[in-house]
Write a protein that holds these residues in place. Structure first.
Motif, PDB file in Angstrom:
ATOM      1  N   ARG A 169       0.830  -1.213   0.000  1.00 38.00           N
ATOM      2  CA  ARG A 169       0.000   0.000   0.000  1.00 38.00           C
ATOM      3  C   ARG A 169       0.859   1.255   0.000  1.00 38.00           C
ATOM      4  NH1 ARG A 169      -2.135   3.798  -0.837  1.00 38.00           N
ATOM      5  NH2 ARG A 169      -4.002   4.787   0.021  1.00 38.00           N
ATOM      6  N   LEU A 170       1.966   1.242   0.728  1.00 40.24           N
ATOM      7  CA  LEU A 170       2.847   2.406   0.779  1.00 40.24           C
ATOM      8  C   LEU A 170       3.655   2.554  -0.506  1.00 40.24           C
ATOM      9  CD1 LEU A 170       4.276   4.748   2.275  1.00 40.24           C
ATOM     10  CD2 LEU A 170       5.816   3.036   3.257  1.00 40.24           C
ATOM     11  N   LEU A 171       4.167   1.443  -1.022  1.00 32.87           N
ATOM     12  CA  LEU A 171       5.092   1.518  -2.154  1.00 32.87           C
ATOM     13  C   LEU A 171       4.401   1.695  -3.502  1.00 32.87           C
ATOM     14  CD1 LEU A 171       7.816  -1.156  -1.295  1.00 32.87           C
ATOM     15  CD2 LEU A 171       7.928   1.333  -1.024  1.00 32.87           C
ATOM     16  N   THR A 172       3.133   1.292  -3.618  1.00 35.30           N
ATOM     17  CA  THR A 172       2.476   1.371  -4.925  1.00 35.30           C
ATOM     18  C   THR A 172       2.448   2.794  -5.482  1.00 35.30           C
ATOM     19  OG1 THR A 172       1.152  -0.616  -4.585  1.00 35.30           O
ATOM     20  CG2 THR A 172       0.321   0.978  -6.179  1.00 35.30           C
ATOM     21  N   PRO A 173       1.987   3.803  -4.741  1.00 31.00           N
ATOM     22  CA  PRO A 173       2.012   5.157  -5.305  1.00 31.00           C
ATOM     23  C   PRO A 173       3.436   5.690  -5.513  1.00 31.00           C
ATOM     24  CG  PRO A 173       1.277   5.194  -3.018  1.00 31.00           C
ATOM     25  CD  PRO A 173       1.313   3.767  -3.424  1.00 31.00           C
ATOM     26  N   VAL A 174       4.373   5.298  -4.644  1.00 31.20           N
ATOM     27  CA  VAL A 174       5.771   5.709  -4.832  1.00 31.20           C
ATOM     28  C   VAL A 174       6.299   5.151  -6.142  1.00 31.20           C
ATOM     29  CG1 VAL A 174       8.116   5.584  -3.898  1.00 31.20           C
ATOM     30  CG2 VAL A 174       6.156   5.836  -2.341  1.00 31.20           C
ATOM     31  N   MET A 175       6.107   3.870  -6.335  1.00 35.24           N
ATOM     32  CA  MET A 175       6.573   3.194  -7.550  1.00 35.24           C
ATOM     33  C   MET A 175       5.929   3.801  -8.794  1.00 35.24           C
ATOM     34  SD  MET A 175       5.351  -0.530  -8.735  1.00 35.24           S
ATOM     35  CE  MET A 175       3.709   0.204  -8.631  1.00 35.24           C
ATOM     36  N   LYS A 176       4.604   3.968  -8.754  1.00 34.17           N
ATOM     37  CA  LYS A 176       3.906   4.495  -9.925  1.00 34.17           C
ATOM     38  C   LYS A 176       4.444   5.870 -10.282  1.00 34.17           C
ATOM     39  CE  LYS A 176       0.609   6.652 -12.354  1.00 34.17           C
ATOM     40  NZ  LYS A 176       0.611   8.084 -12.711  1.00 34.17           N
ATOM     41  N   ALA A 177       4.621   6.725  -9.302  1.00 39.06           N
ATOM     42  CA  ALA A 177       5.077   8.087  -9.557  1.00 39.06           C
ATOM     43  C   ALA A 177       6.513   8.123 -10.055  1.00 39.06           C
ATOM     44  CB  ALA A 177       4.947   8.925  -8.284  1.00 39.06           C
ATOM     45  N   GLN A 178       7.417   7.492  -9.330  1.00 38.78           N
ATOM     46  CA  GLN A 178       8.839   7.644  -9.619  1.00 38.78           C
ATOM     47  C   GLN A 178       9.264   6.884 -10.872  1.00 38.78           C
ATOM     48  OE1 GLN A 178       8.726  10.310  -7.568  1.00 38.78           O
ATOM     49  NE2 GLN A 178      10.925   9.922  -7.561  1.00 38.78           N
ATOM     50  N   HIS A 202      12.703  10.222  -1.375  1.00 34.67           N
ATOM     51  CA  HIS A 202      13.358   9.576  -0.230  1.00 34.67           C
ATOM     52  C   HIS A 202      13.035   8.076  -0.202  1.00 34.67           C
ATOM     53  CE1 HIS A 202      15.294  12.799   1.894  1.00 34.67           C
ATOM     54  NE2 HIS A 202      14.194  13.495   2.103  1.00 34.67           N
ATOM     55  N   ILE A 203      11.745   7.759  -0.300  1.00 30.25           N
ATOM     56  CA  ILE A 203      11.332   6.353  -0.213  1.00 30.25           C
ATOM     57  C   ILE A 203      11.911   5.557  -1.372  1.00 30.25           C
ATOM     58  CG2 ILE A 203       9.351   4.786  -0.241  1.00 30.25           C
ATOM     59  CD1 ILE A 203       7.741   6.953   1.182  1.00 30.25           C
ATOM     60  N   GLU A 204      11.882   6.137  -2.561  1.00 33.57           N
ATOM     61  CA  GLU A 204      12.466   5.464  -3.722  1.00 33.57           C
ATOM     62  C   GLU A 204      13.954   5.199  -3.501  1.00 33.57           C
ATOM     63  OE1 GLU A 204      13.362   6.372  -8.450  1.00 33.57           O
ATOM     64  OE2 GLU A 204      13.189   7.993  -6.996  1.00 33.57           O
ATOM     65  N   ALA A 205      14.690   6.205  -3.034  1.00 33.54           N
ATOM     66  CA  ALA A 205      16.142   6.065  -2.864  1.00 33.54           C
ATOM     67  C   ALA A 205      16.479   4.949  -1.881  1.00 33.54           C
ATOM     68  CB  ALA A 205      16.736   7.387  -2.388  1.00 33.54           C
ATOM     69  N   VAL A 206      15.779   4.915  -0.758  1.00 34.03           N
ATOM     70  CA  VAL A 206      16.061   3.908   0.274  1.00 34.03           C
ATOM     71  C   VAL A 206      15.661   2.514  -0.206  1.00 34.03           C
ATOM     72  CG1 VAL A 206      15.410   3.136   2.589  1.00 34.03           C
ATOM     73  CG2 VAL A 206      15.891   5.559   2.175  1.00 34.03           C
ATOM     74  N   THR A 207      14.461   2.396  -0.748  1.00 33.94           N
ATOM     75  CA  THR A 207      13.973   1.075  -1.159  1.00 33.94           C
ATOM     76  C   THR A 207      14.833   0.484  -2.266  1.00 33.94           C
ATOM     77  OG1 THR A 207      11.726   1.821  -0.623  1.00 33.94           O
ATOM     78  CG2 THR A 207      11.940  -0.199  -1.916  1.00 33.94           C
ATOM     79  N   CYS A 208      15.152   1.276  -3.275  1.00 27.96           N
ATOM     80  CA  CYS A 208      15.966   0.775  -4.388  1.00 27.96           C
ATOM     81  C   CYS A 208      17.379   0.438  -3.930  1.00 27.96           C
ATOM     82  CB  CYS A 208      16.004   1.791  -5.519  1.00 27.96           C
ATOM     83  SG  CYS A 208      14.425   1.991  -6.373  1.00 27.96           S
ATOM     84  N   ALA A 209      17.932   1.203  -2.988  1.00 26.82           N
ATOM     85  CA  ALA A 209      19.256   0.890  -2.462  1.00 26.82           C
ATOM     86  C   ALA A 209      19.269  -0.481  -1.805  1.00 26.82           C
ATOM     87  CB  ALA A 209      19.689   1.969  -1.470  1.00 26.82           C
ATOM     88  N   CYS A 210      18.253  -0.738  -1.005  1.00 34.96           N
ATOM     89  CA  CYS A 210      18.171  -2.047  -0.345  1.00 34.96           C
ATOM     90  C   CYS A 210      18.073  -3.172  -1.369  1.00 34.96           C
ATOM     91  CB  CYS A 210      16.964  -2.084   0.589  1.00 34.96           C
ATOM     92  SG  CYS A 210      17.087  -0.996   2.031  1.00 34.96           S
TER      93      CYS A 210
END
Length: 695
Positions: free
Chosen positions: A477-486, A615-623
């Motif tokens: 639920r948190l990552l879906t809008p982040v992913m779609k946008a970025q 921010h969320i994109e940078a952290v998640t993709c780094a992991c």
């Protein structure tokens, strides 16, 4: 000295045509030990991701399917459909010969559009995401969504956005599946209609399969559906009986029509040629969701006049395909006009007037937004997938062109250090985006299947997917809008870079040679992704609502979801001893994000919403990139992860890094740029002087 000869249309320099290799190659096609199984593929990140979320080795039925499909999408005969779809836009024929409203076949789409749809259905761009229990079929002990979206990733570069209705089809299947156990109540026949419609939506058989529309957008506003002007009311018993008496109580597949009547105007519909639609309309109890077929029986009146007889003749083909002997017409749908758009030329996007459209209520009256949200989550995932898939094709064309393009002194472009550094940087961004998409894909699959089943025998799923259903759902639920946008934004920028990497050729609509060089089309089509299914600003507001949800009652939603997941993944990475400096950088970036969210109220968080997305994109993709790298210690994967982390570090970490770093070895850096961008092609020809053009 002989005078120079002038060039002509048939003489002089002609650039060798690059050949784009298949994106995925099955390891089973190469003798063991010849190379890394991932490097067999032109796009190694896809192969690496599949190996994280699918059992190792990848099941033969999946690997062989993707291997064959990656070649089908590049066939000249397939690419010709892509060209036709783009250059022959849909048209409408609103009236019959004598001026009556054309309720039979007012929409004309191109042959290419129709043929691409025929290819993608049996390929499983929707169907592979669902169980297909068949006698003798192998057990699907893997994440079905990973297989489905792996297929989509290969298809997007060729599909000419024929995947748009498939996204809505996927979403409608999820919605209908949620209501299988609902009693019919005062809507007789609804459960049976929903079950058969679902079976058709997920079918792999073109003769049986359906597609679905998703009609929400009206003139009052895009994503804000509160201003919906379309209305729905219950039919009276007399009205229902009148349709029965005239033979107009069934759709053109002999399924009963619903007891609701819908009237209104939909301003933007991208699945006008679908078989059914899910739409929103106002009722006495508020905004509600409805299911409606797009065609219905024309009824006994079809034989009562010459004009109706003509209409029956026109529908012979559609009626025969449906296995019916009677004519059909639209279910109260009139196309007002087709949209003229920058891209997605083949998609029949229309303004629709709805008059007396028979429909079923989905769920409860007044709960339409809640119902439609299940479709939105799917369509946003499809949007990001399409963005990444188009970007993948752009990079593939750029790679192949780089290896044959002659520049000064007879050198090839692949020997130019500046070009390699530039496109290596773009490749890093692309690989991060693809990892983000497939994490969401894997999470979706986990919410639909058993955790033990989809993680068993995999290299990364047990670490990257939370164990509990609640943890999976919350992170998705948190990552879906982040992913779609970025990912949508990144792909537009990335395809622009791919266009430039071809010089003037990239700016041209190259429909010769099968259209494989037409990055301009990919760029035009990609521009819609940050807009439809919710703009970037809408996605940022969506994330803010998740993080500041009043129902959380003061809990730190970010830390309970992304924070917990990040710590788990970083612990797995830390144990390998590869990324000591980078681990600290990621933790520092997360700390900035966490502080921003914790110290901001809803209004402040909304204002900084785009920063939160980054921010969320940078952290998640780094992991994800670091974990992928430590699975096998691949040098290129390690360097890609390191570069992503450092380019996305907080300013203080970047300053420290610059102070500590000395001059690097240029030869080593250029070689790594080449390996990141060109992949296996760089390994096969390590010496620039002897590099062979891929002809």
């Amino acid at each position: 000295m002989e005078p120079r000869k002038a060039s002509s249309s048939t003489s002089g320099f002609f650039q060798a045509l690059p050949i784009v290799p298949p994106q995925y190659t099955s390891p089973s096609t190469s003798p063991s030990g010849t190379s890394s199984p991932h490097e067999l593929s032109d796009d190694p990140v896809l192969a690496r991701i599949l190996s994280l979320y699918l059992p190792s080795p990848i099941p033969a039925q999946i690997s062989s399917h993707l291997h064959d499909f990656s070649r089908l999408v590049l066939r000249p005969s397939t690419l010709q459909h892509t060209i036709d779809c783009d250059i022959d836009p849909p048209t409408i024929r609103p009236l019959t010969t004598f001026g009556e409203e054309n309720r039979v076949d007012s929409l004309r789409t191109s042959e290419g559009w129709r043929e691409l749809k025929k290819i993608q259905t049996p390929a499983g761009v929707v169907g592979h995401g669902y169980p297909h229990p068949q006698h003798g079929a192998p057990a699907q002990n893997f994440n079905r969504r990973t297989h489905q979206y792996g297929t989509l990733h290969l298809w997007h570069g060729t599909a000419a956005v024929s995947t748009c209705p498939m996204a809505m089809t996927d979403g409608a299947a999820v919605l209908l599946r949620r209501h299988f156990d609902d009693p019919d109540g005062d809507q007789p026949g609804r459960a049976a209609v929903f079950r058969e419609s679902y079976d058709r939506l997920v079918s792999l058989d073109n003769s049986y399969a359906w597609t679905s529309g998703q009609w929400m957008t009206e003139r009052s506003g895009g994503s804000d559906v509160r201003g919906t002007e379309t209305v729905a009311r219950r039919l009276t018993a007399q009205e229902i009986q009148a349709d029965v008496a005239t033979g107009r109580d069934k759709d053109d597949h002999n399924l009963p029509l619903g007891p609701w009547l819908v009237d209104g105007f939909k301003w933007f519909s991208s699945a006008t040629d679908a078989d059914m639609a899910v739409l929103l309309a106002q009722t006495a109890k508020g905004l509600s969701a409805f299911y409606a077929p797009l065609r219905r029986r024309a009824g006994h009146k079809a034989n009562s006049s010459s004009s109706s007889a003509s209409r029956a003749t026109l529908t012979t083909e559609s009626s025969a395909a449906a296995g019916q002997a009677y004519p059909s017409e639209t279910n109260g749908v009139r196309i007002q006009r087709l949209k003229s758009k920058l891209g997605t030329k083949g998609v029949p996007t229309a303004e629709l007037e709805l008059k007396s459209m028979r429909a079923y209520l989905v769920g409860q009256e007044g709960q339409g937004v809640k119902e439609i949200s299940s479709i939105l989550n799917i369509t946003r995932l499809h949007t990001a997938s399409g963005a990444a898939g188009g970007w993948a094709r752009g990079l593939a064309v750029s790679r192949s062109y780089t290896q044959v393009r002659k520049i000064r002194d007879g050198q090839l472009l692949c020997d130019n250090a500046q070009h390699l550094a530039w496109m290596a940087g773009e490749t890093v961004k692309y690989r991060a985006s693809v990892h983000l998409v497939f994490l969401a894909v894997a999470l979706l699959g986990a919410t639909e299947q058993d955790y033990g089943t989809i993680t068993r025998g995999t290299l990364g799923a047990a670490t990257l997917i939370p164990r509990t259903r609640a943890g999976q759902g919350n992170l998705l639920r948190l990552l879906t809008p982040v992913m779609k946008a970025q990912v949508s934004l990144n792909s537009v920028l990335g395809l622009r870079e791919c266009m430039e990497s071809l010089g003037g050729v990239g700016y041209c609509e190259n429909n010769e040679d099968g259209g494989i060089m037409n990055i301009a089309r990919l760029f035009r089509d990609s521009a819609v992704n940050p807009i439809w299914e919710g703009t970037t600003s809408v996605m940022a507001e969506d994330v803010a609502r998740v993080l500041k949800n009043p129902k959380a009652r003061g809990r730190n939603v970010l830390d309970e979801t992304l924070g917990a997941w990040t710590r788990d993944v970083l612990r797995a990475v830390e144990g390998q001893g590869t990324f000591s400096r980078e681990l600290d950088m990621v933790r520092n970036r997360y700390a900035v994000l966490e502080q921003t969210v914790r110290t901001s109220d809803s209004a402040a968080l909304q204002r900084s919403g785009r920063d939160v997305l980054r921010h969320i994109e940078a952290v998640t993709c780094a992991c994800l990139l670091m974990f992928d790298a430590v699975v096998d210690g691949d040098a290129v994967a390690v360097e890609i992860a390191r570069r992503w982390v450092r380019m996305n570090a907080v300013p203080s970490d970047k300053v420290k890094l610059q102070e500590e770093q000395g001059p690097g070895d240029l030869t080593t850096e250029v070689d790594m740029d080449r390996r990141i961008f060109l992949g296996a092609a760089a390994m096969s020809s390590p010496l620039p002087a002897t590099r062979q053009a891929r002809l």
